[in-house]
Design an enzyme around this catalytic site. Structure first.
Site, PDB file in Angstrom:
ATOM      1  N   VAL A  19       0.972  -1.155   0.243  1.00 38.14           N
ATOM      2  CA  VAL A  19      -0.079  -0.177   0.172  1.00 38.14           C
ATOM      3  C   VAL A  19       1.152   1.245  -0.412  1.00 38.14           C
ATOM      4  O   VAL A  19       1.047   2.017  -1.000  1.00 38.14           O
ATOM      5  CB  VAL A  19      -1.021  -0.492   1.281  1.00 38.14           C
ATOM      6  CG1 VAL A  19      -1.692   0.877   1.004  1.00 38.14           C
ATOM      7  CG2 VAL A  19      -1.785  -1.157   1.074  1.00 38.14           C
ATOM      8  N   ASP A 149      16.173 -11.049   5.969  1.00 39.13           N
ATOM      9  CA  ASP A 149      15.462 -12.305   5.473  1.00 39.13           C
ATOM     10  C   ASP A 149      16.872 -13.283   4.395  1.00 39.13           C
ATOM     11  O   ASP A 149      17.103 -12.382   3.853  1.00 39.13           O
ATOM     12  CB  ASP A 149      14.350 -12.018   4.624  1.00 39.13           C
ATOM     13  CG  ASP A 149      12.806 -11.831   5.402  1.00 39.13           C
ATOM     14  OD1 ASP A 149      13.468 -11.850   6.922  1.00 39.13           O
ATOM     15  OD2 ASP A 149      12.221 -11.286   5.139  1.00 39.13           O
ATOM     16  N   LYS A 224      14.812  12.378  16.412  1.00 36.05           N
ATOM     17  CA  LYS A 224      14.920  11.526  17.392  1.00 36.05           C
ATOM     18  C   LYS A 224      14.912  10.150  16.130  1.00 36.05           C
ATOM     19  O   LYS A 224      16.855   9.628  15.995  1.00 36.05           O
ATOM     20  CB  LYS A 224      14.708  10.424  18.762  1.00 36.05           C
ATOM     21  CG  LYS A 224      15.960   9.874  18.877  1.00 36.05           C
ATOM     22  CD  LYS A 224      14.782   9.121  20.335  1.00 36.05           C
ATOM     23  CE  LYS A 224      15.146   7.800  20.828  1.00 36.05           C
ATOM     24  NZ  LYS A 224      14.262   7.822  21.983  1.00 36.05           N
ATOM     25  N   CYS A 388     -16.466 -16.888 -11.225  1.00 32.10           N
ATOM     26  CA  CYS A 388     -15.688 -18.129 -11.995  1.00 32.10           C
ATOM     27  C   CYS A 388     -16.164 -19.478 -11.007  1.00 32.10           C
ATOM     28  O   CYS A 388     -17.214 -19.492 -10.939  1.00 32.10           O
ATOM     29  CB  CYS A 388     -14.174 -18.111 -11.504  1.00 32.10           C
ATOM     30  SG  CYS A 388     -13.026 -19.144 -12.264  1.00 32.10           S
ATOM     31  N   ARG A 469      -9.506 -24.428 -15.193  1.00 28.97           N
ATOM     32  CA  ARG A 469      -9.473 -25.727 -15.794  1.00 28.97           C
ATOM     33  C   ARG A 469     -11.134 -25.650 -16.335  1.00 28.97           C
ATOM     34  O   ARG A 469     -10.552 -27.096 -17.269  1.00 28.97           O
ATOM     35  CB  ARG A 469      -8.664 -26.223 -15.385  1.00 28.97           C
ATOM     36  CG  ARG A 469      -7.068 -26.362 -15.189  1.00 28.97           C
ATOM     37  CD  ARG A 469      -6.232 -27.121 -14.218  1.00 28.97           C
ATOM     38  NE  ARG A 469      -5.519 -27.129 -13.576  1.00 28.97           N
ATOM     39  CZ  ARG A 469      -4.588 -26.942 -14.051  1.00 28.97           C
ATOM     40  NH1 ARG A 469      -4.056 -26.426 -15.080  1.00 28.97           N
ATOM     41  NH2 ARG A 469      -3.378 -26.103 -13.444  1.00 28.97           N
ATOM     42  N   HIS A 514     -12.815 -13.431 -13.535  1.00 31.36           N
ATOM     43  CA  HIS A 514     -12.705 -12.447 -12.110  1.00 31.36           C
ATOM     44  C   HIS A 514     -12.950 -10.994 -12.708  1.00 31.36           C
ATOM     45  O   HIS A 514     -12.069 -10.332 -12.911  1.00 31.36           O
ATOM     46  CB  HIS A 514     -11.386 -12.815 -11.906  1.00 31.36           C
ATOM     47  CG  HIS A 514     -11.376 -14.049 -11.814  1.00 31.36           C
ATOM     48  ND1 HIS A 514     -12.005 -14.652 -10.359  1.00 31.36           N
ATOM     49  CD2 HIS A 514     -11.299 -15.512 -12.191  1.00 31.36           C
ATOM     50  CE1 HIS A 514     -11.342 -15.775 -10.013  1.00 31.36           C
ATOM     51  NE2 HIS A 514     -10.934 -16.857 -11.336  1.00 31.36           N
ATOM     52  N   GLU A 516     -13.315  -8.701 -10.252  1.00 31.41           N
ATOM     53  CA  GLU A 516     -12.394  -8.193  -9.040  1.00 31.41           C
ATOM     54  C   GLU A 516     -10.994  -7.512  -9.574  1.00 31.41           C
ATOM     55  O   GLU A 516     -10.829  -6.443  -8.833  1.00 31.41           O
ATOM     56  CB  GLU A 516     -12.465  -8.744  -7.725  1.00 31.41           C
ATOM     57  CG  GLU A 516     -11.419 -10.354  -7.982  1.00 31.41           C
ATOM     58  CD  GLU A 516     -12.334 -11.222  -8.856  1.00 31.41           C
ATOM     59  OE1 GLU A 516     -12.960 -11.547  -9.675  1.00 31.41           O
ATOM     60  OE2 GLU A 516     -11.878 -12.438  -9.156  1.00 31.41           O
TER      61      GLU A 516
HETATM   62  N1  GLN Z   1     -11.694 -24.601 -10.039  1.00 30.13           N
HETATM   63  C1  GLN Z   1     -12.446 -24.025 -10.574  1.00 30.13           C
HETATM   64  C2  GLN Z   1     -12.080 -24.055 -11.971  1.00 30.13           C
HETATM   65  O1  GLN Z   1     -10.885 -24.999 -11.580  1.00 30.13           O
HETATM   66  C3  GLN Z   1     -12.572 -22.726 -10.841  1.00 30.13           C
HETATM   67  C4  GLN Z   1     -11.501 -22.395 -10.715  1.00 30.13           C
HETATM   68  C5  GLN Z   1     -11.780 -20.598 -10.126  1.00 30.13           C
HETATM   69  O2  GLN Z   1     -12.871 -19.979  -9.523  1.00 30.13           O
HETATM   70  N2  GLN Z   1     -11.280 -19.335  -9.819  1.00 30.13           N
HETATM   71  O3  GLN Z   1     -12.422 -24.309 -13.234  1.00 30.13           O
END
Ligand code: GLN
Length: 545
Positions: A19, A149, A224, A388, A469, A514, A516
């Site tokens: 951030v 580290d 300081k 998904c 997949r 996705h 998001e």
């Molecule tokens: N497990 C599911 C797939 O491989 C959904 C994957 C996910 O939600 N990113 O298709």
């Protein structure tokens, strides 16, 4: 102009280095500069794709299909430069590249060593990001881990060399530390002193310190810290705890002139900063009225970072729609075991939710609970957003409870199901290597007119990222359509179903991609906004109560 800023962290992890780096990026963009962000991760995995979300939080996917660290999500939310595979560098990639070159004979006659071969490869990658576009001004390089580290030493060493070779006008060090408050005593600067010493031992004198502290530090404390660390007191910036939102951090830094100090150190003329987008966002934050509760039914619930981009996107949609959003996190495995789902999600229980979101996930644990949640949202007419896996769950639920196909499932969970309504993508059948081999990255989707998804995007183009997949089984298209399920979007060649919707329902949409990953605080994602609007409309009419 190519300037480099190395952001490192000390004392302990989880101080919000991502951030802080992103906020600095946002401020420099506010000055009209072209900023690029790079994350260096010290782990030996080639990418984050093979790690459990419990290990390292969400996997952020770029348009070009890289499975990266979640900090790239922070970069995407705070800054606007392009992000691709090149912006995520791991120890695994560095060693992989160096060992390949060694086998090819690129270093014939030489002993391959951390210095210079590993450090040269790190530097080459950082310089490559800078060189991608002649218009690039600044590259901010965030070095993962905590100084001291073992794993991060080669990255710190590469930073040291670049600062030494380019000079302090072209490369600087920003070091993030913690000022803890010991109960009953005052704020303690010693861990910061030690952390800067650790940097100095590795050959880097930080130019700027960003100190995480519970409150703003007084001038005496800053002086300081300056005295003990060789940093000018004006360059001791305080990232004090805020009760609003992480998106206020750029403004917290702006008040203390962080980016002016950075620009001055690098000899760049300070122009007028335009941070109006961030101020407007904060105004929207304060103007929110009312609250909606979103039930997140997922399987990685204990760790907030596991669904980070989803949670952020919900917050952004709340900002856009003028409501506060509360996340009700429901562990799908527990929901599976619950005898009465209405007591968990419904108005009879304490966790009443106004909308349900089922996010992505892998493996069969907790799927039963997600199917129950989808059934509950569908039959109670509660807005539902499936992402998904959440879309695949919608298809499974429909097959089981509307088509009455007992045991219908995805072959991911029940390989020998009689009704494989979700099955392996055709081009996945031969895949044996697990890393980076899913359907990954951005592609175009075409929505059918008159659908929720078409409306949400305003009929405009849809370009979203994938990571899966398994997929809606095409052989069931007719059965699903005949029973009323709406198949609302497809790949341009019509080969894959990209979204499904419930008929006669206020808002039930599942997408295979996705969304998001593309939501920003200053520009909420249209699908999350549409979901939020449906929830608000439902709450106002009392439908969900
Ligand atoms: N497990 C599911 C797939 O491989 C959904 C994957 C996910 O939600 N990113 O298709």
């Amino acid at each position: 102009m190519n300037k480099f800023i190395f952001v490192s962290g000390g004392v302990c992890s989880s101080l919000g280095k991502g951030v802080a780096a992103s906020s600095l990026g946002a401020l420099l963009e506010g000055h009209g500069l072209n900023v690029r962000m790079v994350k260096c991760d010290p782990y030996i995995n080639v990418d984050a794709g093979t790690m459990s979300p419990y290990q390292h939080g969400e996997v952020y996917v770029t348009d070009d299909g890289a499975e990266t660290d979640l900090d790239l999500g922070n970069y995407a939310r705070f800054t606007s430069g392009p992000l691709s595979r090149a912006n995520s560098v791991t120890t695994g990639q560095i060693y992989d590249a160096v060992i390949r070159k060694e086998r090819e004979g690129c270093y014939l006659g030489h002993t391959i060593q951390v210095i210079p071969h590993i450090t040269d490869e790190i530097k080459r990658r950082i310089l490559a990001v800078a060189g991608e576009d002649p218009a690039n001004d600044v590259v901010i390089v965030e070095i993962g881990g905590t100084v001291g580290d073992i794993e991060s030493i080669p990255f710190i060493e590469a930073a040291r060399q670049m600062i030494h070779e380019m000079g302090r006008k072209n490369a600087i060090s920003v070091h993030l530390t913690l000022i803890p408050e010991v109960a009953g005593a005052e704020l303690k600067t010693k861990p910061t002193q030690h952390s800067v010493k650790a940097m100095q031992e590795l050959g880097i004198q930080p130019d700027i310190l960003v100190c995480r502290a519970p409150v703003m530090l007084d001038e005496a404390t800053r002086q300081k810290i300056a005295l003990f660390t060789n940093v000018e007191s004006e360059a001791v910036i305080v990232s004090y705890d805020i009760s609003t939102t992480i998106y206020q951090v750029p403004l917290v830094f702006y008040e203390q002139k962080l980016e002016e100090i950075v620009l001055k150190k690098m000899g760049v003329e300070v122009r007028h900063a335009d941070l109006s987008a961030w101020y407007t966002m904060m105004e929207k934050f304060s103007a929110r009225r009312g609250r909606v509760r979103i039930g997140i039914v997922g399987k990685y619930m204990e760790l907030h970072d596991a669904y980070k981009s989803v949670y952020e996107a919900i917050f952004h949609a709340g900002l856009a729609c003028g409501v506060e959003t509360e996340l009700v996190k429901v562990d799908s495995a527990l929901l599976d075991a619950a005898s009465d789902i209405d007591t968990v999600l419904g108005s009879g229980g304490t966790s009443r939710v106004d909308g349900v979101l089922v996010p992505g996930g892998f493996g069969d644990r907790g799927i039963g609970g997600m199917v129950k949640a989808a059934c509950w949202a569908r039959t109670h007419k509660i807005p539902y957003f499936g992402i998904c896996l959440g879309m695949q769950v919608m298809v499974i639920e429909w097959a089981r409870n509307v088509l009455l196909w007992e045991g219908a499932d995805s072959t991911e969970f029940t390989p020998d199901t009689a009704h494989p309504v979700v099955s392996l993508l055709e081009d996945q059948i031969e895949v044996t290597m697990m890393g980076g081999t899913m359907r990954l990255g951005g592609s175009e989707t075409r929505a059918r007119e008159g659908t929720l998804i078409h409306k949400a995007y305003g009929g405009g183009p849809i370009h979203e990222r994938h990571r899966h997949r398994y997929e809606f089984s095409n052989r069931y298209r007719t059965d699903m359509l005949d029973s009323g399920l709406i198949l609302s979007a497809f790949t341009p060649d019509n080969a894959l179903v990209e979204s499904v919707e419930w008929p006669s329902h206020p808002w039930g949409l599942g997408v295979q991609f996705h969304p998001e990953f593309k939501s920003k605080p200053t520009a909420a994602h249209p699908l999350f906004t549409a979901f939020m609007q449906a929830i608000i409309a439902g709450s106002r009419s009392g439908k969900h109560r």
